[in-house]
Design an enzyme around this catalytic site. Structure first.
Site: not given
Ligand code: FDA
Length: 303
Positions: A132-133, A182, A186-187, A226
């Site tokens: 993970d990052m 992957r 970014g979170a 997602h």
């Molecule tokens: P966005 O946030 O725009 O969401 C799109 C749609 O998905 C939303 O409209 C909603 O419907 C749904 N959704 C998204 N998040 C949701 C939530 N928490 N609850 C409910 N619904 C939600 N980050 C990081 O910094 N380091 C890492 O190593 C990883 N690893 C990782 C692994 C995997 C398998 C995934 C899918 C994600 C990560 N992330 C991550 C998290 C990533 O950076 C990001 O914060 C989340 O995936 C949310 O972004 P989306 O791309 O889903 O888009």
């Protein structure tokens, strides 16, 4: 990340809020949506169930920012046990790890040795390891440790965050080492000199990086989102690709689209966190979608 999400992360850091979430049924119920459970048995049950639905998995033993060697050893043993169980039960999946769980916050050498142990253990069982990052204070070291381990073992992958200004250069360099990349948005809360701030800018950066990744036949792209628009973009780019790629999504987020993608023949990997250290993971999930906080508050009030 929105201003509300930033404030949420700051508030969540306080001890009373942590106690309120971890110590109440409403908090634990909310965590249950995103976390398989506190034990390996529960994680394996969820993995088996998802495998039956045609989804592969990545198991994440929760924990981060550990500050002493005993906790590193516990994490490595936990992951070794997880790998052994996955192989014994024929679970289709791999593991996801955080390098601060292997000591990156206080001893980089120890972290490198731990990473070697896990890559070796996974390799002997024919499995892979995704790193993970975490927040940007660790990016440089994480990229360096990944590169060294991937060169030695060849069964690793790394998460890259589209919001970081440095990611295009990292992606270009790491593409030389095969493995899987992957791509996620970014979170973490990051300052403007390190990361893009607005959703539209981050989405556009993800799309550009996705184009690059899908065009690179030497790397296995793992499209971790997602977001419907980005999923559609990946599907359309996949038509020009001859090598495999996969989608990755989080346990508990948009399960219907996970199954739909798998039903149309795509490989979909679900990231399944488990373990007792679920609080920081839950806070990141809440910050991504503040509406989730509303569910918690309503459940708390109706106790
Ligand atoms: P966005 O946030 O725009 O969401 C799109 C749609 O998905 C939303 O409209 C909603 O419907 C749904 N959704 C998204 N998040 C949701 C939530 N928490 N609850 C409910 N619904 C939600 N980050 C990081 O910094 N380091 C890492 O190593 C990883 N690893 C990782 C692994 C995997 C398998 C995934 C899918 C994600 C990560 N992330 C991550 C998290 C990533 O950076 C990001 O914060 C989340 O995936 C949310 O972004 P989306 O791309 O889903 O888009």
């Amino acid at each position: 990340m929105s201003a509300f999400s930033r404030s949420l992360v700051a508030v969540a850091d306080s001890v009373p809020v942590r106690r309120l979430v971890m110590g109440t049924r409403a908090g634990r119920a909310l965590a249950h949506r995103f976390v398989a459970g506190e034990t390996l048995d529960e994680a394996i049950d969820v993995a088996r169930h998802l495998n039956r639905q045609g989804l592969v998995v990545s198991l994440d033993l929760l924990g981060e920012e550990v500050t002493e060697p005993g906790s590193v050893e516990a994490a490595i043993s936990g992951y070794e046990e997880c790998l052994t169980r996955m192989a014994a039960e024929g679970i289709a999946g791999n593991i996801s790890i955080k390098l601060t769980q292997l000591g990156l916050a206080f001893n980089q050498q120890l972290t490198g040795a731990g990473l070697d142990r896990l890559a070796t253990a996974a390799g002997e069982l024919g499995l892979s390891v995704t790193i993970d990052m975490e927040d940007s204070g660790y990016t440089d070291a994480t990229v360096g440790l990944y590169e060294a381990a991937q060169r030695r073992h060849g069964n690793l992958g790394l998460a890259l965050q589209a919001y970081l200004h440095r990611t295009p250069a990292d992606l270009e360099r790491l593409a030389n080492w095969g493995g899987h990349i992957r791509l996620c948005k970014g979170a973490y809360v990051e300052p403007p000199d390190v990361a893009l701030q607005g959703k539209h800018e981050v989405d556009a950066a993800f799309a550009r990086l996705l184009e690059f990744l899908m065009a690179d036949e030497g790397v296995m792209p793992a499209v971790a989102t997602h977001d419907d628009r980005l999923i559609d973009l990946a599907r359309s780019r996949a038509q020009r690709r001859t090598e495999p790629f996969e989608f990755q999504m989080l346990y508990g987020v948009r399960p219907r689209i996970q199954r739909e993608l798998a039903a149309t023949g795509h490989q979909v990997r679900i990231y399944i966190p488990y373990g007792i250290a679920w609080y920081p993971y839950l806070v990141r999930r809440l910050a991504e979608r503040p509406a989730n906080v509303g569910f918690f508050l309503r459940a708390l009030i109706s106790r």
